[in-house]
Motif scaffolding. Structure first.
Motif, PDB file in Angstrom:
ATOM      1  N   LEU A 113       1.338   9.188   6.545  1.00 16.17           N
ATOM      2  CA  LEU A 113       0.131   9.937   6.166  1.00 16.17           C
ATOM      3  C   LEU A 113      -0.076   9.604   4.804  1.00 16.17           C
ATOM      4  N   SER A 114       0.963   9.717   4.024  1.00 15.28           N
ATOM      5  CA  SER A 114       1.027   9.568   2.450  1.00 15.28           C
ATOM      6  C   SER A 114       2.330   9.097   2.293  1.00 15.28           C
ATOM      7  N   PRO A 115       2.280   8.435   1.027  1.00 16.23           N
ATOM      8  CA  PRO A 115       3.896   8.065   0.410  1.00 16.23           C
ATOM      9  C   PRO A 115       4.817   9.112   0.227  1.00 16.23           C
ATOM     10  N   TYR A 116       4.183  10.232   0.006  1.00 13.98           N
ATOM     11  CA  TYR A 116       4.819  11.538   0.100  1.00 13.98           C
ATOM     12  C   TYR A 116       5.117  12.595   1.163  1.00 13.98           C
ATOM     13  N   PHE A 117       4.849  11.873   2.368  1.00 10.55           N
ATOM     14  CA  PHE A 117       4.970  12.469   3.585  1.00 10.55           C
ATOM     15  C   PHE A 117       6.033  11.678   4.359  1.00 10.55           C
ATOM     16  N   TRP A 118       7.165  12.382   4.483  1.00 15.16           N
ATOM     17  CA  TRP A 118       8.507  11.912   5.220  1.00 15.16           C
ATOM     18  C   TRP A 118       8.635  12.532   6.483  1.00 15.16           C
ATOM     19  N   ASN A 119       9.160  11.926   7.454  1.00 15.88           N
ATOM     20  CA  ASN A 119       9.709  12.532   8.744  1.00 15.88           C
ATOM     21  C   ASN A 119      11.163  12.465   9.007  1.00 15.88           C
ATOM     22  N   THR A 154       3.597  15.791  -4.360  1.00 18.97           N
ATOM     23  CA  THR A 154       4.562  16.537  -3.824  1.00 18.97           C
ATOM     24  C   THR A 154       5.123  16.023  -2.439  1.00 18.97           C
ATOM     25  N   VAL A 155       6.563  15.999  -2.316  1.00 20.74           N
ATOM     26  CA  VAL A 155       7.075  15.528  -1.274  1.00 20.74           C
ATOM     27  C   VAL A 155       6.856  16.453  -0.098  1.00 20.74           C
ATOM     28  N   MET A 156       6.472  16.202   0.966  1.00 22.15           N
ATOM     29  CA  MET A 156       6.315  16.934   2.019  1.00 22.15           C
ATOM     30  C   MET A 156       7.408  16.396   3.227  1.00 22.15           C
ATOM     31  N   LEU A 197       8.036   3.532   5.285  1.00 17.61           N
ATOM     32  CA  LEU A 197       7.130   4.738   5.171  1.00 17.61           C
ATOM     33  C   LEU A 197       7.755   6.131   5.017  1.00 17.61           C
ATOM     34  N   GLY A 198       9.126   6.246   5.056  1.00 13.26           N
ATOM     35  CA  GLY A 198       9.620   7.482   4.670  1.00 13.26           C
ATOM     36  C   GLY A 198       9.976   8.268   6.153  1.00 13.26           C
TER      37      GLY A 198
END
Lengths: 289, 375, 291
Positions: free
Chosen positions: B137-143, B122-124, B354-355
């Motif tokens: 932190l994770s492929p699904y963790f974006w800033n 799940t994208v965060m 990395l997002g």
């Protein structure tokens, strides 16, 4: 010079700690209730003062309102929470959990209605000026010291000269005897809560001017009051006040020896050391064991 | 469940004025769920309301424009900015609400929920915390916020140019404070300045007068404050009250009402993302106008970030709907990495592998309770 | 839905361990500690470090955590042997506040406020397992040990101390040893819970081991009923599911969700204490003052 500066700052904070601690000690001494929601009275008094000053009330009216709110809170919590619990001879910890619940409720209600985050009463009193080379002092220092001295004088007079005050001091020693003399321990407990809670109001007002308020501030106040009561010796108002002053000074002066992040732990280190080595406190007569 | 959903819709209707004026088909389908993991109670709750306002406006715009076939709604969970509560809330969002997209904030919270979101794919998206350890932190963790080390770097040349060479640092000893300390230790001397003192304060500390005394002793030209929440204003007020008259500098966490409304914060200099609300593009102007109409105040950085986070979801989901692909974490990430650049508030937002979004930074000063761009 | 419930159940089992072990100190020995989260934290850090540095084995992690917490429980036993009642509460409060500072500062071991990340999930003999069965197993063992202990002569000594310490001493009971042992058992149990917590969350930082956590655990024991085997478990389940359940209420505006939940939570604590002062499971006639 740093030492002198820290000492003065410690005295200012300590004077406020002393007031809240004396309130806590008075309540605990007279009723044996470990009033864990003492900090909530502080929060309510502080925010009352904040609102009245934002509404443009003169400070003395705001101060009166603040004292009134704190007193009402003290009376209310005794009547609606502690008294029903004590009727079942509820244990110490039943009271503790109930009071903690009240603390959570007050903190969140204040957050909902007063907004969350930092708020302060803006006054030139808190702005320090250089009085000696590298020593800064604000006028609020003298207000804090003076106010505490006056209030302690009044409190001492009340407890030693006024018959209700004398009865209050006697309450925890022998409630049955008091009853035999036709005095109501419920009424005296109410009085203890009223006076003890009113004592936090001045400290809350000065805190609103100096370090500012947030809705969670009661927590810290409660911890310090409790620590001061134990360090001072349970049952001794004088001890609690002196210990409060001492904790404030210790927190500040410690910074001339240790790094800043340890300041908060100092108070509790003092507390822990006292319990291990001198559990009766500074002025305590009754030993804990 | 459906009765509950309609109750929530009514609630959101009140919150976001008219969310369902979009296309007719948008009303029939089950909504996309955007979960929020914000502190809604406790000492950091001020941020929760701020973050939510930005996200809610974006949802209102997406629904009004009808760019998606299904409506979007918020599912708010309170974390109190604490990791344990956040993990419970994240698990609820993932497996009960089946959230399509989760907005996170605060370093500890983000680090705690990242494994949960990673497992569930799940994208965060974080738009509030700036701890540098939030990258990757994770492929699904974006800033969608530039992390703090970039902000501090951007401030250094400005400080040297102003002659603010001797810097004292007051910081909370978390990864963020640590990173800022590291930069001031290494990059500041390289730029021609020096770190003359660093003072770590506990997160719960209330009294800063003694700290002020220690700071004065170091004779700094400027004091850098690296804290967040209610504590920031307390530090500012008590430093000013206790004879620290030097310029105060900081980073984007200062961009909240309680700081702007603190009289002692006058003259505070800090970095934020640069957003030109008046002269900017259509997206930026619409955001600024509608925000002002709803809240009667200028939007801040955090509202921009969370608006952007949700708008990003709208754009990504739109692409997926066009190719009739399912809106899930893997696909969202695929589209993000394929497109890279998006029209967001404040201009083009560009994402790296990395997002992490990079954005232009600006230096602002508080003058009369308002932010003024000075560099 | 299952994943959510499994997660809640795992946390539930962990907090049941915490409440059950604190109950040994509070309910059976009359030692009112508000520093249980300290030993929870010590266990969590010990368990996390074992998993990170040695092998990610659940049993080994729990054992190491129990050892560390059990040995360091001396910090708590020391004041417990010196003072009673409110004094001891204050001592444990002091310990709790100092521990939070230490946890934040000892970054090499605890990661400070940033915490420890990437902790491997629980494994048994090299096989990855879910936290829930491990936690339930640990809970069962601890409950069994508690029940057996309380029926032994040691348990009777403890209860005698709780009800009348001076009398117990006069009867020749070794009060000091009994108290220290009760504290060590309770704290070692909290350590086990900590190791499980670290492996379950895969992330720990100091914010999970604060005074609020200690008070929450204490509230679980009191609300459930002190000195009963099942009371603390009931309390733990109620206090954990209360905020989780409130999160499902549809009519709270989203900006006030947290505050309203907290108000209801606080009110529930207070009202329960007014109307059920001996706890939900406890017998009202036994709710007499011990402190």
């Amino acid at each position: 010079m740093l030492f002198l500066q820290l000492l003065l700052q410690g005295l200012q904070v300590g004077a406020l700690y002393a007031l809240t601690a004396a309130g806590f000690a008075l309540i605990f001494g007279a009723t044996r209730i470990f009033h864990f929601a003492h900090g909530s009275a502080f929060t309510l008094a502080g925010y009352t003062f904040l609102f009245t000053s934002q509404a443009g009330w003169p400070w003395y009216l705001g101060g009166l309102a603040s004292v009134g709110v704190a007193t009402l809170f003290g009376i209310g919590i005794y009547w609606f929470v502690y008294r029903p619990i004590q009727r079942h001879e509820g244990s110490f910890f039943t009271v503790f959990v109930a009071a903690f619940g009240v603390g959570i409720v007050v903190q969140n209600l204040v957050g909902m209605f007063a907004g969350r985050g930092f708020a302060s009463v803006d006054t030139p009193l808190s702005r320090a000026t250089e009085v000696l080379p590298d020593v800064y002092l604000a006028q609020v220092f003298w207000v804090a010291i003076g106010l505490s001295l006056v209030l302690f004088l009044l409190l001492t007079l009340f407890l030693t000269r006024h018959h209700a005050g004398v009865a209050l001091r006697a309450l925890h020693q022998n409630p049955d005897l008091l009853r035999a003399y036709g005095l109501s321990s419920t009424k005296l407990s109410l009085l203890a809560f009223a006076v003890g809670s009113a004592l936090v109001a001045p400290a809350a007002m000065l805190t609103a001017m100096t370090s500012g308020l947030n809705e969670a501030i009661g927590h810290h106040v409660m911890l310090i009051s409790m620590a001061a009561t134990i360090v001072g010796g349970v049952g001794s108002l004088r001890g609690a006040a002196l210990a409060g002053l001492m904790l404030g000074v210790a927190e500040a002066v410690a910074l001339s020896f240790v790094d800043t992040q340890w300041a908060e732990a100092v108070s509790f280190l003092v507390l822990f050391a006292f319990i291990i080595f001198r559990p009766s406190g500074i002025f305590g007569i009754a030993q804990a064991r | 469940m459906s009765g509950m959903n309609s109750g929530r819709r009514a609630l959101l209707g009140g919150l976001a004025v008219a969310p369902f004026v979009g296309s007719a088909r948008a009303q029939s389908a089950a909504p996309y769920i955007v979960g929020t993991l914000f502190p809604m109670s406790g000492p950091n709750a001020e941020y929760g309301s701020v973050f939510t306002a930005g996200a809610a406006l974006a949802i209102q715009h997406i629904n009004a424009d009808g760019i998606l076939r299904r409506p979007v709604r918020i599912q708010a969970e309170d974390t109190q900015a604490l990791p344990q509560q956040a993990v419970v809330a994240m698990n609820k969002l993932v497996s009960v609400d089946h959230a399509h997209y989760v907005l996170s904030a605060f370093t500890a919270v983000s680090k705690a929920v990242a494994p949960v979101g990673d497992r569930a794919r799940t994208v965060m998206v974080n738009g509030g915390a700036v701890g540098p350890d939030l990258s990757g932190l994770s492929p699904y963790f974006w800033n969608v916020i530039p992390l703090a080390h970039l902000e501090t770097q951007a401030l250094l040349p400005f400080m040297i140019q102003r002659g603010l060479k001797r810097v004292a640092l007051v910081y909370v000893d978390d990864p963020l404070g640590d990173a800022i300390l590291g930069i001031l230790r290494t990059s500041l001397p390289a730029a021609g300045g020096s770190l003359v003192g660093n003072f770590s304060v506990p997160r719960t500390a209330q009294q800063f007068a003694p700290v002020a005394a220690r700071i004065r002793q170091t004779r700094p030209d400027a004091v850098y404050i690296a804290s967040f929440g209610a504590q920031q204003s307390q530090i500012i007020k008590q430093l000013r009250d206790n004879g620290v008259s030097q310029p105060l500098v900081s980073y984007s966490a200062m961009n909240i009402d309680s700081v702007r409304n603190t009289p002692e914060a006058e003259g505070l200099i800090f970095t934020t993302q640069s957003t030109d609300f008046e002269g900017g593009d259509a997206v930026t102007r619409r955001f600024a106008t509608d925000f002002k109409a709803q809240h009667n105040a200028d939007p801040g950085t955090y509202q921009v970030n969370y608006y952007n986070a949700v708008r990003l979801f709208g754009l990504l989901a739109q692409s997926l709907e066009r190719e009739n692909a399912e809106v899930n974490g893997e696909n969202l990430r695929r589209v993000l990495l394929a497109q890279r650049e998006f029209d967001l508030v404040g201009g083009k937002g560009r994402f790296d592998d990395l997002g992490n979004m990079s954005a232009a930074l600006q230096i602002t000063e508080i003058r009369g309770g308002r932010l003024v761009k000075i560099g | 839905m299952t994943a959510y419930l499994t997660n809640l159940a795992s946390l539930g089992a962990i907090f049941c361990i915490l409440a059950a072990t604190l109950n040994v100190a509070v309910g059976y020995a009359g030692i009112f500690s508000v520093a249980h989260a300290v030993f929870f934290g010590l266990g969590a850090y010990a368990g996390a470090q074992v998993s990170l540095l040695l092998v990610p084995d659940a049993l080994l992690a729990m054992l190491a955590a129990a050892l560390v917490s059990g040995v360091l429980s001396l910090c708590l036993a020391l004041p417990a042997l010196r003072v009673r009642g409110e004094y001891f509460v204050a001592a444990s409060l002091g310990l709790q506040m100092m521990a939070v500072t230490l946890f934040s500062e000892a970054k090499t071991v605890t990661g400070g406020i940033g915490g420890l990340t990437g902790i491997p999930g629980p494994r048994l003999f090299g096989v990855e397992v879910s936290t829930l069965p491990v936690a339930l197993g640990a809970l069962a063992v601890i409950l069994l040990a508690t029940a057996l202990l309380m029926r032994s002569s040691f348990g009777r000594t403890l209860q005698a101390i709780r009800d009348a310490e001076s009398a117990a001493e006069a009867l020749g009971k070794n009060v000091a040893a009994a108290k220290a042992l009760a504290v060590a058992f309770a704290c070692a149990g909290a350590g086990v819970a900590g190791a499980l917590f670290a492996m379950h969350m895969q992330f720990v930082n100091v914010e999970s081991f604060t005074l609020d956590q200690s008070v929450l655990i204490m509230a679980m024991v009191i609300i459930g009923g002190t000195g009963t085997l099942w009371g603390p478990l009931v309390g733990a389940v109620i206090l954990l599911s209360l905020p989780a359940g409130l999160a499902f209420l549809p009519f709270i505006p989203s900006t006030e969700v947290g505050a309203v939940q907290q108000v209801i939570y606080g009110l529930a604590m207070t009202l329960l204490m007014i109307f059920r002062p001996a706890g939900l499971v406890g017998d009202l006639s036994r709710g007499k003052s011990h402190a």
